[in-house]
Design an enzyme around this catalytic site. Structure first.
Site, PDB file in Angstrom:
ATOM      1  N   HIS A 106       0.818  -1.216   0.000  1.00 48.67           N
ATOM      2  CA  HIS A 106       0.000   0.000   0.000  1.00 48.67           C
ATOM      3  C   HIS A 106       0.850   1.264   0.000  1.00 48.67           C
ATOM      4  CE1 HIS A 106       0.192  -0.217   4.574  1.00 48.67           C
ATOM      5  NE2 HIS A 106       0.243   1.083   4.423  1.00 48.67           N
ATOM      6  N   ASP A 242       1.222  -7.800   2.311  1.00 50.74           N
ATOM      7  CA  ASP A 242       1.311  -6.357   2.041  1.00 50.74           C
ATOM      8  C   ASP A 242       2.764  -5.917   1.886  1.00 50.74           C
ATOM      9  OD1 ASP A 242       0.908  -3.645   1.807  1.00 50.74           O
ATOM     10  OD2 ASP A 242      -0.407  -3.479   3.544  1.00 50.74           O
ATOM     11  N   SER A 666       3.917   2.141   8.483  1.00 51.06           N
ATOM     12  CA  SER A 666       3.674   1.212   7.384  1.00 51.06           C
ATOM     13  C   SER A 666       4.983   0.962   6.644  1.00 51.06           C
ATOM     14  CB  SER A 666       2.640   1.791   6.420  1.00 51.06           C
ATOM     15  OG  SER A 666       1.366   1.816   7.013  1.00 51.06           O
TER      16      SER A 666
END
Length: 734
Positions: A106, A242, A666
């Site tokens: 992402h 991810d 992240s």
């Protein structure tokens, strides 16, 4: 066995009345004769240059074998040299001697999308470069290394006195920050910037290197990298691979350089070895990265306002926008590609705010803050600490006064700036008009050139067909729910369906060609054309109120709140010298340590630490955009062809820990007790999203992709053995 060893270590932890330095907050530790609760030493986002002392001891108690210098060392290779701020919003880490970067799918999503088309859909099919020549350039992307961190508090606060008003203080502080950054010792290719910590009670200078040649190397299809999409976002159990891979390129001297075919892969001072041994309950975990923003020390009145006034408004706006966008994405593949990144970005915080509200309620956070404030008040009275006696009443008064303006400001941000794209475009045009009015033709020309370049990127992923119903719904919501004193007359007692119909039929701002036509000519000509455009005029009314009424009032009150918050932060550390205080996140490099640990989200339910590929298949829905599974991954599961990455006939996918993370973490590496990469941080559990305001070790868990799943996808699924060959794979447990 691990638990027994940990308890034995804790039993030996006896500290005899000494003072320790804890990231700028000095705390007196009295004699400890009882075993510390490990819950009390988990949570926190610590400055890596200040880990020696208490933090180092705490990490060892949790199982770390590393020293503070193994993590941060200015003069020698250390973990910090492998940690990279990825494009200003995420974290990444170097995993090979050739500058190979690992981050989240992402985080790389925008780049993957920009290289995708209906014919070559890398979002759908994935992308893997089998050689340097196949790697894809990203002209607007950059990554940043932290080379050095210095405490410059004394220099920044020089000349600031208590009798000054807040505006005068900030003026001097800002002048000093510029002076300190300019005078910083650094190389010509390096940058320097100063950041505030502990609500303005401490200032640190960061010397950085920014690399601007970053190329896409690999990404799994979204059916792996975004598996579960919005349904599973912020949730556990999780089964998302991810991750994506990029590479840093440098000039012949291994220094930052703009993109050039002559650039070569960057040679790092340190890269992370990768552990193939996996994790188990109680293992030490360290997450190293750039957390964006937290507010752990807000008073109860502020948290109450966020949870009960501001969050519900933002949730409602985004929920309505998402429903409309989703309906169009499901019908049209081209729109699905156009809006994929925007939809994910909008949905991310929509769901986060919902979980945050629920977590605050579940953890009884507001009541606990009020209990702390009662204790604070009693100690202040008992010790007659005159300077601290009015802090809580000041908060009550200021938050009461700012509530309406904060609510109206959030409606403007969510509707006029973020979620109605046409209004966002009018905002840029409004800035252009203001530049002309204030600075004349030259100021207008300077802004127009950069503005047109940005518009080309905007319109590439814009559909007026989608935006029109979003405009209609959200402007109506804005008019109904925002405080009336901050509404333009053009939004009172009107038919928003008719307004939308007229604007999207006539405004030239609904297409790139039309926008360019409006922006052609002299400054005077452009301003005249803009003010004849109905779409621009509608937005202009909103933006004018924002700049003339909303923002001045908000900034005036917020400056006062920040002054009280700064004093309250210092007061907390003075009044509670034995409590642990870490500085709130502010997108600077931080360390957070914890352990692999399951948790109880509610009565009668316990979540284990690890998920497996079996869970991916259990969620599989053929053809579903969230839960489809690629045929090859299904085959690998059926044959159990996991290579060296499986564990007892199973393929681990994700695991959870007690690390205190937030947005910006992240892509952060999850690192084991020896400094090896064991996972890739990408999310938090829904019950724990309130950790931005109230970290609770009982329910706050970060979610990480098991690094073995990453390697399995790269090797067995994608066949990109060339990338595996770059890495250093180790077995620290053996």
């Amino acid at each position: 066995m691990k638990r027994i060893q940990l308890y034995l270590l804790l039993a030996l932890f006896v500290v005899s009345c000494k003072t320790v330095q804890n990231n700028g907050a000095v705390a007196q530790i009295n004699e400890v004769t009882t075993v510390p609760d490990t819950r009390e030493i988990q949570g926190g986002m610590w400055i890596p240059s200040l880990l020696e002392g208490m933090n180092e001891q705490e990490m060892k108690l949790l199982g770390s074998k590393m020293t503070a210098k193994d993590i941060y060392d200015v003069n020698n290779s250390s973990l910090k040299d492998a940690i990279v701020h990825f494009n200003g919003g995420c974290t990444s880490e170097i995993i090979s001697p050739n500058g190979l970067l690992l981050t989240n799918h992402h985080c790389g999503y925008g780049a993957i999308q920009s290289h995708s088309s209906v014919e070559h859909d890398y979002l759908k099919d994935g992308f893997w470069a089998k050689s340097y020549d196949e790697e894809l350039a990203n002209p607007s992307m950059s990554v940043t290394f932290i080379k050095r961190i210095d405490d410059v508090t004394t220099e920044v606060l020089e000349g600031v006195t208590e009798d000054m008003d807040e505006a005068a203080k900030m003026k001097i502080i800002n002048q000093n920050i510029l002076k300190v950054a300019k005078a910083a010792q650094k190389e010509t290719w390096q940058d320097a910037n100063v950041k505030s910590f502990y609500k303005g009670n401490q200032y640190l200078l960061f010397v950085t290197e920014v690399f601007k040649d970053v190329r896409l190397v690999g990404a799994p299809p979204s059916s792996i990298g975004k598996y579960g999409a919005d349904t599973d976002n912020w949730m556990w159990p999780r089964h998302t691979g991810d991750f994506s891979m990029f590479r840093i390129y440098a000039d012949a001297n291994n220094r930052p350089a703009a993109y050039s075919k002559d650039n070569v892969p960057y040679k790092p001072n340190h890269y992370l070895p990768i552990s193939l041994d996996g994790v188990e309950e109680g293992d030490f975990t360290l997450v190293f990265g750039f957390p964006g923003r937290t507010n752990e020390y807000l008073p109860a009145v502020a948290v109450d306002q966020i949870v009960n006034v501001l969050n519900p408004a933002k949730i409602e706006v985004r929920e309505n926008a998402l429903k409309i966008i989703d309906s169009y994405m499901r019908k049209d593949p081209a729109i699905k590609i156009q809006y994929a990144s925007k939809y994910a970005s909008t949905a991310n915080y929509w769901k986060k705010w919902i979980g945050e509200n629920q977590g605050i309620e579940k953890s009884n956070a507001i009541a606990k803050k009020r209990e702390l404030e009662v204790e604070f008040t009693n100690i202040v009275k008992e010790k007659d600490l005159v300077g601290y006696q009015t802090l809580l009443s000041d908060f009550e008064n200021l938050y009461k006064e700012i509530e309406k303006v904060s609510l109206a400001r959030d409606y403007w941000i969510e509707v006029a700036y973020r979620n109605v794209e046409l209004l966002g475009i009018t905002f840029r045009a409004f800035q252009l008009e203001q530049a002309y009015l204030r600075g004349g033709e030259q100021a207008f020309e300077n802004l127009r050139a950069s503005g047109i370049n940005r518009l080309e990127g905007t319109y590439k992923n814009y559909s007026p067909v989608v935006d029109k119903p979003v405009f209609e719904k959200l402007t109506q919501l804005y008019a109904e729910k925002s405080p009336k004193e901050y509404l333009p007359s053009t939004m009172v007692d009107v038919d928003f369906s008719e307004i939308a119909k007229e604007i999207y039929a006539t405004s030239k701002l609904t297409s790139l060609e039309g926008a360019k036509e409006l922006l052609e000519g002299t400054g005077e000509e452009v301003i005249k054309k803009l003010n004849a455009d109905k779409g621009y005029l509608f937005g202009k009314e909103l933006h004018t109120i924002f700049y003339t009424k909303l923002e001045p009032k908000f900034q005036q009150l917020n400056l006062q709140i920040e002054a009280v918050q700064k004093k309250y932060m210092k007061a907390l550390m003075d009044v509670f010298p034995n409590k642990r205080f870490f500085p709130d996140a502010n997108s600077t490099l931080r360390v957070t340590y914890g352990q692999v640990s399951g948790y109880k989200p509610k009565d009668g339910v316990y979540y284990n630490t690890t998920t497996y590929l079996k869970g991916v298949m259990e969620k599989y829905v053929p053809g579903d955009y969230e839960f489809d599974v690629p045929q090859k991954l299904q085959e690998l599961y059926k044959t159990k062809d996991y290579g060296p990455y499986g564990e007892n006939g199973k393929m681990p996918v994700c695991f959870i820990g007690t690390n205190h993370t937030t947005g910006g973490n992240s892509g952060s590496p999850a690192i084991d007790a020896h400094g090896n990469l064991i996972g890739l941080n990408f999310d938090r559990v829904w019950e724990g999203t309130m950790s931005d305001m109230n970290y609770d070790p009982d329910i706050c868990r970060n979610i990480m992709v098991d690094i073995r799943y990453v390697l399995f996808i790269v090797d067995k699924y994608a066949g990109a053995k060339n990338l595996i060959d770059e890495m250093t794979l180790v077995h620290p447990k053996k």
